[in-house]
Design a protein around this motif. Structure first.
Motif, PDB file in Angstrom:
ATOM      1  N   ASP A   1       0.848  -1.187   0.000  1.00  0.00           N
ATOM      2  CA  ASP A   1       0.000   0.000   0.000  1.00  0.00           C
ATOM      3  C   ASP A   1       0.890   1.245   0.000  1.00  0.00           C
ATOM      4  OD1 ASP A   1      -1.862   2.003   0.383  1.00  0.00           O
ATOM      5  OD2 ASP A   1      -2.376   1.388   2.437  1.00  0.00           O
ATOM      6  N   VAL A   2       0.980   1.933  -1.131  1.00  0.00           N
ATOM      7  CA  VAL A   2       1.848   3.111  -1.214  1.00  0.00           C
ATOM      8  C   VAL A   2       1.380   4.226  -0.289  1.00  0.00           C
ATOM      9  CG1 VAL A   2       2.661   2.601  -3.547  1.00  0.00           C
ATOM     10  CG2 VAL A   2       0.677   4.095  -3.230  1.00  0.00           C
ATOM     11  N   ASP A   3       0.095   4.225   0.068  1.00  0.00           N
ATOM     12  CA  ASP A   3      -0.399   5.254   0.986  1.00  0.00           C
ATOM     13  C   ASP A   3       0.080   5.033   2.418  1.00  0.00           C
ATOM     14  OD1 ASP A   3      -1.662   6.667  -1.026  1.00  0.00           O
ATOM     15  OD2 ASP A   3      -3.522   5.515  -0.828  1.00  0.00           O
ATOM     16  N   SER A   4       0.719   3.890   2.669  1.00  0.00           N
ATOM     17  CA  SER A   4       1.309   3.659   3.988  1.00  0.00           C
ATOM     18  C   SER A   4       2.595   4.471   4.161  1.00  0.00           C
ATOM     19  CB  SER A   4       1.597   2.171   4.204  1.00  0.00           C
ATOM     20  OG  SER A   4       2.660   1.734   3.353  1.00  0.00           O
ATOM     21  N   VAL A   5       3.149   4.975   3.054  1.00  0.00           N
ATOM     22  CA  VAL A   5       4.331   5.839   3.094  1.00  0.00           C
ATOM     23  C   VAL A   5       3.818   7.256   3.333  1.00  0.00           C
ATOM     24  CG1 VAL A   5       6.378   6.634   1.853  1.00  0.00           C
ATOM     25  CG2 VAL A   5       5.510   4.313   1.466  1.00  0.00           C
ATOM     26  N   LYS A   6       4.163   7.813   4.465  1.00  0.00           N
ATOM     27  CA  LYS A   6       3.617   9.104   4.887  1.00  0.00           C
ATOM     28  C   LYS A   6       4.603  10.245   4.652  1.00  0.00           C
ATOM     29  CE  LYS A   6      -0.117   7.210   6.405  1.00  0.00           C
ATOM     30  NZ  LYS A   6      -1.254   7.214   5.508  1.00  0.00           N
ATOM     31  N   TRP A   7       4.130  11.285   3.967  1.00  0.00           N
ATOM     32  CA  TRP A   7       4.945  12.465   3.678  1.00  0.00           C
ATOM     33  C   TRP A   7       5.548  13.055   4.945  1.00  0.00           C
ATOM     34  CZ3 TRP A   7       7.802  14.947   0.494  1.00  0.00           C
ATOM     35  CH2 TRP A   7       8.093  16.294   0.690  1.00  0.00           C
ATOM     36  N   ASP A   8       4.764  13.118   6.008  1.00  0.00           N
ATOM     37  CA  ASP A   8       5.228  13.738   7.249  1.00  0.00           C
ATOM     38  C   ASP A   8       6.397  12.993   7.891  1.00  0.00           C
ATOM     39  OD1 ASP A   8       3.358  15.728   6.946  1.00  0.00           O
ATOM     40  OD2 ASP A   8       1.903  14.813   8.314  1.00  0.00           O
ATOM     41  N   ASP A   9       6.625  11.750   7.497  1.00  0.00           N
ATOM     42  CA  ASP A   9       7.792  11.007   7.983  1.00  0.00           C
ATOM     43  C   ASP A   9       9.074  11.448   7.271  1.00  0.00           C
ATOM     44  OD1 ASP A   9       6.159   9.572   9.685  1.00  0.00           O
ATOM     45  OD2 ASP A   9       6.028   7.826   8.356  1.00  0.00           O
ATOM     46  N   TYR A  10       8.944  12.077   6.111  1.00  0.00           N
ATOM     47  CA  TYR A  10      10.092  12.439   5.283  1.00  0.00           C
ATOM     48  C   TYR A  10      10.451  13.923   5.371  1.00  0.00           C
ATOM     49  CZ  TYR A  10       9.964   7.774   3.501  1.00  0.00           C
ATOM     50  OH  TYR A  10      10.024   6.415   3.426  1.00  0.00           O
ATOM     51  N   TYR A  11       9.436  14.757   5.412  1.00  0.00           N
ATOM     52  CA  TYR A  11       9.687  16.193   5.468  1.00  0.00           C
ATOM     53  C   TYR A  11       8.905  16.794   6.620  1.00  0.00           C
ATOM     54  CZ  TYR A  11      10.407  20.989   4.196  1.00  0.00           C
ATOM     55  OH  TYR A  11      10.791  22.296   4.220  1.00  0.00           O
ATOM     56  N   PRO A  12       9.574  17.511   7.482  1.00  0.00           N
ATOM     57  CA  PRO A  12      10.923  18.074   7.410  1.00  0.00           C
ATOM     58  C   PRO A  12      12.026  17.207   8.021  1.00  0.00           C
ATOM     59  CG  PRO A  12       9.784  19.069   9.251  1.00  0.00           C
ATOM     60  CD  PRO A  12       8.809  18.112   8.597  1.00  0.00           C
ATOM     61  N   ALA A  13      11.691  15.989   8.480  1.00  0.00           N
ATOM     62  CA  ALA A  13      12.656  15.170   9.217  1.00  0.00           C
ATOM     63  C   ALA A  13      13.968  14.922   8.454  1.00  0.00           C
ATOM     64  CB  ALA A  13      12.019  13.829   9.597  1.00  0.00           C
ATOM     65  N   LEU A  14      13.911  14.711   7.139  1.00  0.00           N
ATOM     66  CA  LEU A  14      15.127  14.418   6.377  1.00  0.00           C
ATOM     67  C   LEU A  14      15.781  15.670   5.791  1.00  0.00           C
ATOM     68  CD1 LEU A  14      14.263  11.083   4.524  1.00  0.00           C
ATOM     69  CD2 LEU A  14      15.374  11.424   6.730  1.00  0.00           C
ATOM     70  N   ALA A  15      15.183  16.823   5.978  1.00  0.00           N
ATOM     71  CA  ALA A  15      15.739  18.058   5.416  1.00  0.00           C
ATOM     72  C   ALA A  15      17.191  18.304   5.831  1.00  0.00           C
ATOM     73  CB  ALA A  15      14.859  19.247   5.787  1.00  0.00           C
ATOM     74  N   PRO A  16      17.575  18.084   7.098  1.00  0.00           N
ATOM     75  CA  PRO A  16      18.977  18.344   7.480  1.00  0.00           C
ATOM     76  C   PRO A  16      19.987  17.497   6.698  1.00  0.00           C
ATOM     77  CG  PRO A  16      17.623  18.212   9.431  1.00  0.00           C
ATOM     78  CD  PRO A  16      16.754  17.777   8.282  1.00  0.00           C
ATOM     79  N   ALA A  17      19.591  16.310   6.258  1.00  0.00           N
ATOM     80  CA  ALA A  17      20.516  15.453   5.496  1.00  0.00           C
ATOM     81  C   ALA A  17      20.866  16.051   4.148  1.00  0.00           C
ATOM     82  CB  ALA A  17      19.900  14.068   5.307  1.00  0.00           C
ATOM     83  N   TYR A  18      20.056  16.982   3.657  1.00  0.00           N
ATOM     84  CA  TYR A  18      20.282  17.598   2.357  1.00  0.00           C
ATOM     85  C   TYR A  18      20.580  19.085   2.449  1.00  0.00           C
ATOM     86  CZ  TYR A  18      18.561  13.234   0.553  1.00  0.00           C
ATOM     87  OH  TYR A  18      18.424  11.905   0.275  1.00  0.00           O
TER      88      TYR A  18
END
Length: 165
Positions: A143-160
């Protein structure tokens, strides 16, 4: 929180974001997920048109809403190993690439975005992390909807947030 799988690299034209993932799928399966209408639709958007006629158009789908279609131009295609293309978004021209390789039963995905002078990698990187993960979940039949945007941004922003050294 997901871990970052990408980095900012120097390229011949400036900086680029490269997301790298290893998966157990064959190159053809991955290629189809990233290059065909049937493969793209579950995880990122709608591809229409005919490559031979030179009239490809792509629309990202976010939260069930299809964005305005944008022209997509293929710059280089060496199936199932390499694809480079440009498309436009509300943020300007995107120069994107896909490199696939396979060794010892493991396939490697390299998803690339060349950055413009005003592009903010701290927002672009997490976005592609999110979409590449959705592609992998789609390949797995999940289920691609199990991948949540809020888990990626802003959490991964410092890595980039910083340029390569």
């Amino acid at each position: 929180m997901p871990l970052p799988h990408g980095s900012i690299e120097q390229s011949p034209t400036g900086l680029r974001i490269v997301i790298e993932r290893e998966v157990a799928f064959g190159l053809e399966e991955i290629w189809n997920a990233f290059t065909t209408p049937e493969g793209l639709e579950p995880w990122v958007g709608v591809l229409r048109g005919n490559r031979e006629a030179g009239n490809l158009r792509f629309s990202m789908v976010e939260e069930g809403k299809e964005a305005e279609p944008a022209a997509l131009e293929i710059i280089r295609c060496r199936a199932p190993h390499e694809l480079a293309f440009t498309t436009n978004s509300e943020y300007g021209a995107w120069h994107l690439g896909l490199e696939l390789s396979r060794q010892d039963g493991v396939s490697s995905i390299r998803f690339i975005q060349e950055l413009g002078l005003t592009d903010d990698p701290s927002s672009i990187g997490p976005g592609w992390e999110y979409y590449v993960q959705r592609a992998i979940v789609s390949l797995e039949g999940g289920d691609v909807d199990s991948v949540k945007w809020d888990d990626y941004y802003p959490a991964l922003a410092p890595a980039y947030a910083k340029a390569p050294e």
